[in-house]
Design a protein around this motif. Structure first.
Motif, PDB file in Angstrom:
ATOM      1  N   ALA A 191     -25.847 -23.614  16.740  1.00  0.00           N
ATOM      2  CA  ALA A 191     -25.847 -25.017  17.135  1.00  0.00           C
ATOM      3  C   ALA A 191     -26.525 -25.887  16.084  1.00  0.00           C
ATOM      4  CB  ALA A 191     -26.536 -25.171  18.495  1.00  0.00           C
ATOM      5  N   LEU A 192     -27.638 -25.426  15.540  1.00  0.00           N
ATOM      6  CA  LEU A 192     -28.326 -26.201  14.500  1.00  0.00           C
ATOM      7  C   LEU A 192     -27.484 -26.278  13.229  1.00  0.00           C
ATOM      8  CD1 LEU A 192     -31.967 -24.843  14.937  1.00  0.00           C
ATOM      9  CD2 LEU A 192     -31.165 -27.145  15.455  1.00  0.00           C
ATOM     10  N   ALA A 193     -26.847 -25.161  12.887  1.00  0.00           N
ATOM     11  CA  ALA A 193     -26.023 -25.175  11.682  1.00  0.00           C
ATOM     12  C   ALA A 193     -24.847 -26.121  11.832  1.00  0.00           C
ATOM     13  CB  ALA A 193     -25.539 -23.761  11.372  1.00  0.00           C
ATOM     14  N   GLU A 194     -24.194 -26.127  12.992  1.00  0.00           N
ATOM     15  CA  GLU A 194     -23.091 -27.062  13.206  1.00  0.00           C
ATOM     16  C   GLU A 194     -23.559 -28.502  13.176  1.00  0.00           C
ATOM     17  OE1 GLU A 194     -21.486 -25.799  16.900  1.00  0.00           O
ATOM     18  OE2 GLU A 194     -20.222 -24.220  16.018  1.00  0.00           O
TER      19      GLU A 194
ATOM     20  N   THR B 280     -32.043 -27.606   9.164  1.00  0.00           N
ATOM     21  CA  THR B 280     -32.138 -26.392   8.353  1.00  0.00           C
ATOM     22  C   THR B 280     -33.493 -25.726   8.516  1.00  0.00           C
ATOM     23  OG1 THR B 280     -30.626 -27.387   6.745  1.00  0.00           O
ATOM     24  CG2 THR B 280     -31.905 -25.489   6.026  1.00  0.00           C
ATOM     25  N   ARG B 281     -34.554 -26.550   8.556  1.00  0.00           N
ATOM     26  CA  ARG B 281     -35.882 -25.979   8.768  1.00  0.00           C
ATOM     27  C   ARG B 281     -35.996 -25.354  10.152  1.00  0.00           C
ATOM     28  NH1 ARG B 281     -37.425 -30.650   5.785  1.00  0.00           N
ATOM     29  NH2 ARG B 281     -37.744 -31.839   7.712  1.00  0.00           N
ATOM     30  N   ALA B 282     -35.363 -25.967  11.146  1.00  0.00           N
ATOM     31  CA  ALA B 282     -35.374 -25.386  12.491  1.00  0.00           C
ATOM     32  C   ALA B 282     -34.631 -24.057  12.517  1.00  0.00           C
ATOM     33  CB  ALA B 282     -34.752 -26.354  13.495  1.00  0.00           C
ATOM     34  N   ILE B 283     -33.534 -23.969  11.754  1.00  0.00           N
ATOM     35  CA  ILE B 283     -32.818 -22.702  11.647  1.00  0.00           C
ATOM     36  C   ILE B 283     -33.725 -21.630  11.068  1.00  0.00           C
ATOM     37  CG2 ILE B 283     -30.952 -21.526  10.419  1.00  0.00           C
ATOM     38  CD1 ILE B 283     -29.312 -24.065  10.671  1.00  0.00           C
TER      39      ILE B 283
ATOM     40  N   ARG C 192     -37.014 -21.535  11.117  1.00  0.00           N
ATOM     41  CA  ARG C 192     -38.056 -21.158  12.073  1.00  0.00           C
ATOM     42  C   ARG C 192     -37.514 -20.229  13.151  1.00  0.00           C
ATOM     43  NH1 ARG C 192     -39.383 -26.701  11.632  1.00  0.00           N
ATOM     44  NH2 ARG C 192     -38.281 -27.113  13.599  1.00  0.00           N
ATOM     45  N   THR C 193     -36.363 -20.560  13.686  1.00  0.00           N
ATOM     46  CA  THR C 193     -35.759 -19.722  14.727  1.00  0.00           C
ATOM     47  C   THR C 193     -35.460 -18.322  14.203  1.00  0.00           C
ATOM     48  OG1 THR C 193     -34.760 -21.689  15.730  1.00  0.00           O
ATOM     49  CG2 THR C 193     -33.864 -19.529  16.369  1.00  0.00           C
ATOM     50  N   ALA C 194     -34.921 -18.256  12.998  1.00  0.00           N
ATOM     51  CA  ALA C 194     -34.598 -16.956  12.414  1.00  0.00           C
ATOM     52  C   ALA C 194     -35.853 -16.133  12.167  1.00  0.00           C
ATOM     53  CB  ALA C 194     -33.815 -17.134  11.119  1.00  0.00           C
ATOM     54  N   ARG C 195     -36.940 -16.777  11.730  1.00  0.00           N
ATOM     55  CA  ARG C 195     -38.177 -16.044  11.488  1.00  0.00           C
ATOM     56  C   ARG C 195     -38.758 -15.489  12.779  1.00  0.00           C
ATOM     57  NH1 ARG C 195     -39.173 -19.933   7.294  1.00  0.00           N
ATOM     58  NH2 ARG C 195     -40.120 -21.340   8.814  1.00  0.00           N
ATOM     59  N   VAL C 196     -38.702 -16.296  13.857  1.00  0.00           N
ATOM     60  CA  VAL C 196     -39.209 -15.802  15.144  1.00  0.00           C
ATOM     61  C   VAL C 196     -38.379 -14.609  15.624  1.00  0.00           C
ATOM     62  CG1 VAL C 196     -39.518 -16.384  17.576  1.00  0.00           C
ATOM     63  CG2 VAL C 196     -40.200 -18.021  15.804  1.00  0.00           C
ATOM     64  N   ALA C 197     -37.058 -14.736  15.515  1.00  0.00           N
ATOM     65  CA  ALA C 197     -36.199 -13.624  15.936  1.00  0.00           C
ATOM     66  C   ALA C 197     -36.441 -12.389  15.077  1.00  0.00           C
ATOM     67  CB  ALA C 197     -34.731 -14.038  15.858  1.00  0.00           C
ATOM     68  N   LEU C 198     -36.636 -12.584  13.766  1.00  0.00           N
ATOM     69  CA  LEU C 198     -36.896 -11.457  12.884  1.00  0.00           C
ATOM     70  C   LEU C 198     -38.222 -10.785  13.226  1.00  0.00           C
ATOM     71  CD1 LEU C 198     -35.980  -9.825  10.442  1.00  0.00           C
ATOM     72  CD2 LEU C 198     -37.139 -11.488   8.975  1.00  0.00           C
ATOM     73  N   ALA C 199     -39.233 -11.580  13.550  1.00  0.00           N
ATOM     74  CA  ALA C 199     -40.524 -10.997  13.922  1.00  0.00           C
ATOM     75  C   ALA C 199     -40.398 -10.173  15.203  1.00  0.00           C
ATOM     76  CB  ALA C 199     -41.562 -12.104  14.108  1.00  0.00           C
ATOM     77  N   GLU C 200     -39.656 -10.697  16.187  1.00  0.00           N
ATOM     78  CA  GLU C 200     -39.473  -9.938  17.421  1.00  0.00           C
ATOM     79  C   GLU C 200     -38.701  -8.639  17.169  1.00  0.00           C
ATOM     80  OE1 GLU C 200     -37.612 -12.574  20.149  1.00  0.00           O
ATOM     81  OE2 GLU C 200     -39.479 -13.565  20.719  1.00  0.00           O
ATOM     82  N   MET C 201     -37.693  -8.699  16.308  1.00  0.00           N
ATOM     83  CA  MET C 201     -36.925  -7.499  15.990  1.00  0.00           C
ATOM     84  C   MET C 201     -37.796  -6.466  15.295  1.00  0.00           C
ATOM     85  SD  MET C 201     -33.793  -7.646  17.051  1.00  0.00           S
ATOM     86  CE  MET C 201     -32.982  -6.465  15.992  1.00  0.00           C
TER      87      MET C 201
END
Length: 418
Positions: A238-241, A256-259, A261-270
């Motif tokens: 959604a942010l990318a679109e 882009t910065r929100a993308i 941040r979201t990716a970093r949080v997901a990566l940390a959880e993974m």
């Protein structure tokens, strides 16, 4: 001398006193006879007959001469009883009945000696290959029969009552020895068989429990992966679109910065999840760790441009399991609203904390009536499992035309655990 429990080097502790001690494996001779039971029974029958022959042909002095037909009958009955021992494993009771025939012959003097070995082995076989109860019943019946015969013969001819009593008492004692030995061996054999069968059952149950645990763990991993990947990718898409569609460089940069941040949080959880899976000795729960709250989830959804409103009532005093379930429910509800709703004007998130429990509701007005579901339903299924785990209830559906609502209730903190 009883075998001492073995000490396993390197463990640092001796085995427990109540540890299961299996018997020593059989030796070469025992293994040979166990593999050839028919040969063993034939040999036993031959030995029993050899022990019986002296009692037939070597006769001691008796008050009256013994006729030839009586000796022949005793020989025939004794041979029949010894030959029947070949089938003692399959029909031990019938073999015992046949082996008692020499005791009931017309000549009372050699009867016990002629039938003794075969009857002893046959009664032993009843205890080993049937039950101890059947053995004692057979012994009691045989003793009663021999005693009755003795009484009848004494009444008919009281001149030799002393010899008759001695012979029949010796026969009963001989049968008693066979019964005692057989009961001891039979009970031990049945005990070992029960231990072996119980061991097999434990192995089967262990394998079943392992498979059930593996299936449950796969379900938990799939649920966590869905919660992380589905929500995070939905927000990222959604942010990318949005960043692609806008001509405002500042808004595109913020998206882009929100993308990121979201990716970093997901990566940390993974990383946390994968680290738990790799470490077999880890006591960390499978659920990803972190301090993500409902406000953080709503803020991520708002960053995509979704019209999300949040209403929180009460004080958040819940267990960690309920707190994690609450975040996952809000994530799943917002993810479904962003992915599947048709231009909703509002997405309302309501959280009500109370003493009895926590009520959470995610509702949007972008549902298309009678439209087929575009999802696989795995997310809602995972939420249902999570809510069931904490003892709550959940329902999802369309309360009115054009709306969709996901609602769950979870019990509050138990005062006894405070």
């Amino acid at each position: 001398m009883p075998a001492q429990p073995q000490f396993v080097p390197g463990t640092g502790v001796p085995p427990a006193e109540d540890e299961l001690r299996l018997p020593r494996p059989p030796g070469v001779i025992r293994r040979f006879w166990s593999r050839h039971p028919l040969l063993a029974d034939i040999l036993i029958a031959v030995v029993a007959l050899l022990l019986t022959l002296p009692a037939i042909f070597v006769r001691g002095p008796v008050p009256d001469p013994v006729s030839g037909w009586s000796v022949a009958a005793g020989f025939a009955l004794s041979t029949l009883g010894c030959a029947a021992l070949v089938w003692r494993r399959r029909w031990p009771i019938g073999v015992f009945v046949i082996s008692l025939l020499p005791f009931l012959g017309a000549d009372p003097t050699p009867g016990a000696a002629m039938g003794g070995p075969a009857a002893l082995i046959a009664l032993y076989s009843i205890a080993v290959y049937r039950t101890a109860r059947a053995c004692w019943i057979a012994f009691g019946a045989a003793s009663a029969l021999i005693a009755t015969q003795t009484l009848v013969r004494i009444l008919l001819d009281s001149s030799s009552w002393g010899m008759q009593v001695n012979v029949d008492v010796s026969a009963i004692v001989l049968l008693l020895i066979g019964a005692l030995v057989g009961v001891n061996v039979g009970n031990r054999r049945r005990y070992l068989d029960a231990l072996i069968e119980r061991s097999r059952q434990l192995l089967i149950e262990r394998d079943q429990q392992a498979r059930l645990a593996a299936a449950a763990e796969r379900t938990r991993i799939a649920r966590e992966m869905h919660d992380i990947v589905s929500h995070s990718l939905t927000v990222v898409v959604a942010l990318a679109e949005g960043a692609t569609a806008t001509d405002d460089a500042a808004r595109a940069s913020e998206a882009t910065r929100a993308i990121a941040r979201t990716a970093r949080v997901a990566l940390a959880e993974m990383r946390v999840m994968l680290g738990v899976l790799r470490d077999d000795d880890s006591l960390v729960p499978l659920a990803p760790l972190g301090q993500v709250s409902v406000h953080d989830v709503v803020a991520q959804a708002r960053a995509t441009g979704a019209p999300v409103t949040l209403n929180v009532t009460g004080v958040a005093d819940v267990t960690p399991a309920v707190a994690l379930a609450l975040v996952r429910i809000v994530k799943e509800g917002l993810t479904n609203a962003i992915r599947y709703s048709r231009r909703p004007s509002t997405i309302r998130v309501s959280v009500v904390y109370g003493a009895a429990g926590t009520q959470v509701s995610i509702e949007n007005d972008g549902a298309v009536p009678d439209a087929p579901s575009e999802g696989a339903g795995l997310g809602l299924r995972g939420l249902q499992e999570r809510v069931d785990h904490v003892g709550g209830t959940m329902d999802a559906g369309s309360p009115a035309s054009g709306t969709w609502r996901l609602r769950a209730w979870m019990p509050g903190r138990d005062d006894r655990d405070d």
